[in-house]
Motif scaffolding. Sequence first.
Motif, PDB file in Angstrom:
ATOM      1  N   CYS A   1     -10.351  -1.430   5.782  1.00 50.54           N
ATOM      2  CA  CYS A   1     -10.081  -0.434   4.733  1.00 50.54           C
ATOM      3  C   CYS A   1      -8.609  -0.116   4.533  1.00 50.54           C
ATOM      4  O   CYS A   1      -8.251   0.526   3.541  1.00 50.54           O
ATOM      5  CB  CYS A   1     -10.876   0.840   4.995  1.00 50.54           C
ATOM      6  N   MET A   2      -7.753  -0.521   5.444  1.00 47.79           N
ATOM      7  CA  MET A   2      -6.310  -0.278   5.342  1.00 47.79           C
ATOM      8  C   MET A   2      -5.962   1.210   5.414  1.00 47.79           C
ATOM      9  O   MET A   2      -4.871   1.619   5.031  1.00 47.79           O
ATOM     10  CB  MET A   2      -5.726  -0.849   4.030  1.00 47.79           C
ATOM     11  N   GLY A   3      -6.898   2.015   5.889  1.00 48.20           N
ATOM     12  CA  GLY A   3      -6.688   3.459   5.870  1.00 48.20           C
ATOM     13  C   GLY A   3      -5.787   3.972   6.980  1.00 48.20           C
ATOM     14  O   GLY A   3      -5.057   4.937   6.796  1.00 48.20           O
TER      15      GLY A   3
ATOM     16  N   HIS B   1       3.834   3.299   9.673  1.00 46.12           N
ATOM     17  CA  HIS B   1       5.039   2.567   9.290  1.00 46.12           C
ATOM     18  C   HIS B   1       5.578   1.775  10.467  1.00 46.12           C
ATOM     19  O   HIS B   1       5.656   2.280  11.580  1.00 46.12           O
ATOM     20  CB  HIS B   1       6.134   3.542   8.854  1.00 46.12           C
TER      21      HIS B   1
ATOM     22  N   GLN C   1      -4.050   7.545  14.321  1.00 45.04           N
ATOM     23  CA  GLN C   1      -4.031   7.760  12.875  1.00 45.04           C
ATOM     24  C   GLN C   1      -5.485   7.973  12.430  1.00 45.04           C
ATOM     25  O   GLN C   1      -6.405   7.446  13.058  1.00 45.04           O
ATOM     26  CB  GLN C   1      -3.419   6.540  12.164  1.00 45.04           C
ATOM     27  N   THR C   2      -5.667   8.745  11.393  1.00 44.50           N
ATOM     28  CA  THR C   2      -7.020   8.930  10.869  1.00 44.50           C
ATOM     29  C   THR C   2      -7.580   7.559  10.485  1.00 44.50           C
ATOM     30  O   THR C   2      -6.901   6.776   9.829  1.00 44.50           O
ATOM     31  CB  THR C   2      -7.001   9.823   9.620  1.00 44.50           C
TER      32      THR C   2
ATOM     33  N   ALA D   1      -3.438  -1.923  -1.089  1.00 42.27           N
ATOM     34  CA  ALA D   1      -2.795  -2.791  -0.098  1.00 42.27           C
ATOM     35  C   ALA D   1      -3.576  -4.099  -0.021  1.00 42.27           C
ATOM     36  O   ALA D   1      -4.767  -4.094   0.258  1.00 42.27           O
ATOM     37  CB  ALA D   1      -2.800  -2.110   1.268  1.00 42.27           C
TER      38      ALA D   1
ATOM     39  N   ALA E   1      -3.063   3.042   8.451  1.00 41.31           N
ATOM     40  CA  ALA E   1      -1.742   2.417   8.557  1.00 41.31           C
ATOM     41  C   ALA E   1      -0.709   3.376   9.152  1.00 41.31           C
ATOM     42  O   ALA E   1      -0.808   4.592   9.009  1.00 41.31           O
ATOM     43  CB  ALA E   1      -1.288   1.955   7.178  1.00 41.31           C
TER      44      ALA E   1
ATOM     45  N   GLY F   1       0.832  -1.210   0.000  1.00 43.10           N
ATOM     46  CA  GLY F   1       0.000   0.000   0.000  1.00 43.10           C
ATOM     47  C   GLY F   1       0.858   1.247   0.000  1.00 43.10           C
ATOM     48  O   GLY F   1       2.089   1.185   0.021  1.00 43.10           O
ATOM     49  N   ASN F   2       0.199   2.387  -0.031  1.00 42.64           N
ATOM     50  CA  ASN F   2       0.889   3.669  -0.165  1.00 42.64           C
ATOM     51  C   ASN F   2       1.352   4.216   1.176  1.00 42.64           C
ATOM     52  O   ASN F   2       0.969   3.740   2.238  1.00 42.64           O
ATOM     53  CB  ASN F   2      -0.033   4.682  -0.856  1.00 42.64           C
ATOM     54  N   ASP F   3       2.189   5.247   1.075  1.00 38.49           N
ATOM     55  CA  ASP F   3       2.708   5.938   2.251  1.00 38.49           C
ATOM     56  C   ASP F   3       1.542   6.528   3.058  1.00 38.49           C
ATOM     57  O   ASP F   3       0.433   6.661   2.549  1.00 38.49           O
ATOM     58  CB  ASP F   3       3.676   7.043   1.787  1.00 38.49           C
ATOM     59  N   VAL F   4       1.826   6.891   4.296  1.00 39.10           N
ATOM     60  CA  VAL F   4       0.776   7.374   5.198  1.00 39.10           C
ATOM     61  C   VAL F   4       0.950   8.866   5.462  1.00 39.10           C
ATOM     62  O   VAL F   4       2.054   9.382   5.342  1.00 39.10           O
ATOM     63  CB  VAL F   4       0.805   6.590   6.521  1.00 39.10           C
ATOM     64  N   PRO F   5      -0.094   9.591   5.835  1.00 42.75           N
ATOM     65  CA  PRO F   5      -1.463   9.108   6.021  1.00 42.75           C
ATOM     66  C   PRO F   5      -2.132   8.766   4.700  1.00 42.75           C
ATOM     67  O   PRO F   5      -1.801   9.315   3.663  1.00 42.75           O
ATOM     68  CB  PRO F   5      -2.163  10.285   6.707  1.00 42.75           C
ATOM     69  N   ARG F   6      -3.098   7.880   4.787  1.00 41.14           N
ATOM     70  CA  ARG F   6      -3.766   7.386   3.583  1.00 41.14           C
ATOM     71  C   ARG F   6      -5.172   7.942   3.400  1.00 41.14           C
ATOM     72  O   ARG F   6      -5.738   7.785   2.319  1.00 41.14           O
ATOM     73  CB  ARG F   6      -3.861   5.860   3.641  1.00 41.14           C
ATOM     74  N   ILE F   7      -5.731   8.488   4.441  1.00 44.09           N
ATOM     75  CA  ILE F   7      -7.086   9.024   4.288  1.00 44.09           C
ATOM     76  C   ILE F   7      -7.208  10.374   4.972  1.00 44.09           C
ATOM     77  O   ILE F   7      -6.499  10.669   5.938  1.00 44.09           O
ATOM     78  CB  ILE F   7      -8.174   8.070   4.842  1.00 44.09           C
TER      79      ILE F   7
ATOM     80  N   TYR G   1       3.806  -1.952   7.137  1.00 48.26           N
ATOM     81  CA  TYR G   1       2.726  -1.155   7.702  1.00 48.26           C
ATOM     82  C   TYR G   1       1.919  -1.992   8.693  1.00 48.26           C
ATOM     83  O   TYR G   1       1.883  -3.212   8.594  1.00 48.26           O
ATOM     84  CB  TYR G   1       1.763  -0.704   6.594  1.00 48.26           C
TER      85      TYR G   1
ATOM     86  N   ILE H   1      -5.031   4.527  -0.613  1.00 49.45           N
ATOM     87  CA  ILE H   1      -4.652   3.279   0.053  1.00 49.45           C
ATOM     88  C   ILE H   1      -3.575   2.581  -0.779  1.00 49.45           C
ATOM     89  O   ILE H   1      -2.611   2.040  -0.249  1.00 49.45           O
ATOM     90  CB  ILE H   1      -5.868   2.335   0.221  1.00 49.45           C
TER      91      ILE H   1
END
Lengths: 308, 258
Positions: free
Chosen positions: B225-227, B231, B216-217, A74, B229, A54-60, B238, A71
């Motif tokens: 949803c994997m939202g 590191h 985290q949000t 992921a 995450a 998945g992508n770097d954070v934050p994701r939302i 993640y 996302i």
Amino acid sequence: MIALRPVIGGRELANVVGVASGTFGYGSEYERHLDLSGIGALYTKAVTMHPRPGNDVPRIVETPAGLLNSIGLANVGRERFVVEKLPGFASMPCAVIANVAADFPEEYAEVVAYLDANDPTGALWGYEINVSCPNVKAGGVALGSNASEVERTTRLVRTATDRPLIVKLTPNVTDITQIARAAEAGGADAVSCINTVVGMVIDTARRRPVLPAGTGGLSGPAILPIGVAAVYRVSRAVSIPVIGMGGIMTTDDAIQYLMAGASAIQVGTANFVDPRIATRMAAEIERFAIDAGVDSIEGFHSLLEPSG
Amino acid sequence: MPLFTARVLANQEVAHDYYQLDFSWISDAPRPVPGQFLTVRVGSSGVPLLRRPFAFSDAAGERASMIYWRRGDATRAIAGYQPGDAIDVMGPLGVAFPEPTDGAVPVLIAGGVGVGPILFLANALAARAPYPILLIGARSAQGLPRVRVDGRVQLRTATDDGSAGYAGTVIDLLDRTLDITAGDVELYLCGPNPMLRAGHDLAARHGIPAWVSMEQTMGCAVGACMGCAIHLTGVERYARVCTEGPVFRSTDVDWERL
């Protein structure tokens, strides 16, 4: 009692309300606590050739009446999908449709062929081909905004499976009907639209986009009218069923899609707000149909008065 | 992931812009334990859209509590809740703080809104020796919460402006006034990321185990949803704060990439 059962590729779904890919995981996250038997179809988190972190954070990040996400697909990859997720689908009380993403057309077909071959009992009802993710470099929107590539991808996947095949479209194109027609020409049994709308939020104090990727995909009630318009146009451009989605929070939102020409709908972001919503909505849509004297999905389409 | 309608029992300001919401907890839902959280649906329109996560600050019998910071539209709305109001809650969610190893002195450190779960843990650990040491930090005296702390808990406070307790950060208080190398100690932290990181650095320097509750949000809050995450160090790049956390071993968090 009337039964509104969408037919896609010759197979019937229990009702018109599905839960959208990426918003319901693999169902197992909810299964212990919710009765999933009232859900028409569960579209899995996208599965890809290889696992993706998945992508770097934050994701939302939340936006006015919306949710912007990046996302980055992921997921555990096709092999772990088959070993860890597939057995659970067989016992799930609703149809499970695998959402498949890939970097290029042949890879979509390869993943679908792999899933088909490893699912002899038919735990997967069908496939939804994700050529519309805005948050990946390859595949996704880049592919999904090119009509000839969409047609080629659909045709390749079509040869890999006999199960119902849905192509999920992006709204981030000049003319979504062109892409829909390409999917139909390639042999899709249905198209679903819309995937998320490209958007950006900037943190002005930090002077940079909130999402490290810069842009993300916008979902939630903010995009409802975009989705309804897309379904209205697409359903008049193709003769295969259209599955409508984008910003559905209430039963009335869902009925807008059905009136616009959708044969089924998907609830996405609303699952985060209330995971019970799909089941409740399916029942409420049926009640609406009874009150409106509608006894088929086509009946919803003809409820809409001509505009102008 | 039980989802139900609770009733507001009380909603009171416990420090400047910090509130404690007490609400009913149904008996057939799992009993929340320190470190776990719930989500609350705020209003029924699309704004605010997502449910908001809050750590439990207490749970006993058919009652649970959370401490929240009034800082945005959603928490402003919650601050307006009156006893008897219905709230749509989902929980308990996430993993709990682990028990300290036998004989270890738990040192609990809270900054800002992190006080809720740390307070819950302090009162739970006060049931047996060695009794916990609780350090609470705030910007100033008016940010220190007026909350119930078990008498067996050794409480110390710090304020950035020196208006109450130790003058400095709560991590300075820890570093300068406690000899954490003297015996068997475990750290538990919740608060802003810079505080967590400073706590982790200190613990790592002395080879002391530290547990951190991360923020985290969140999208779904149930792992779908994997939202949310963050590191991690190591092979798994993640982790989802909602289901693999919110409590992590501090050495598992990649502090360079928060």
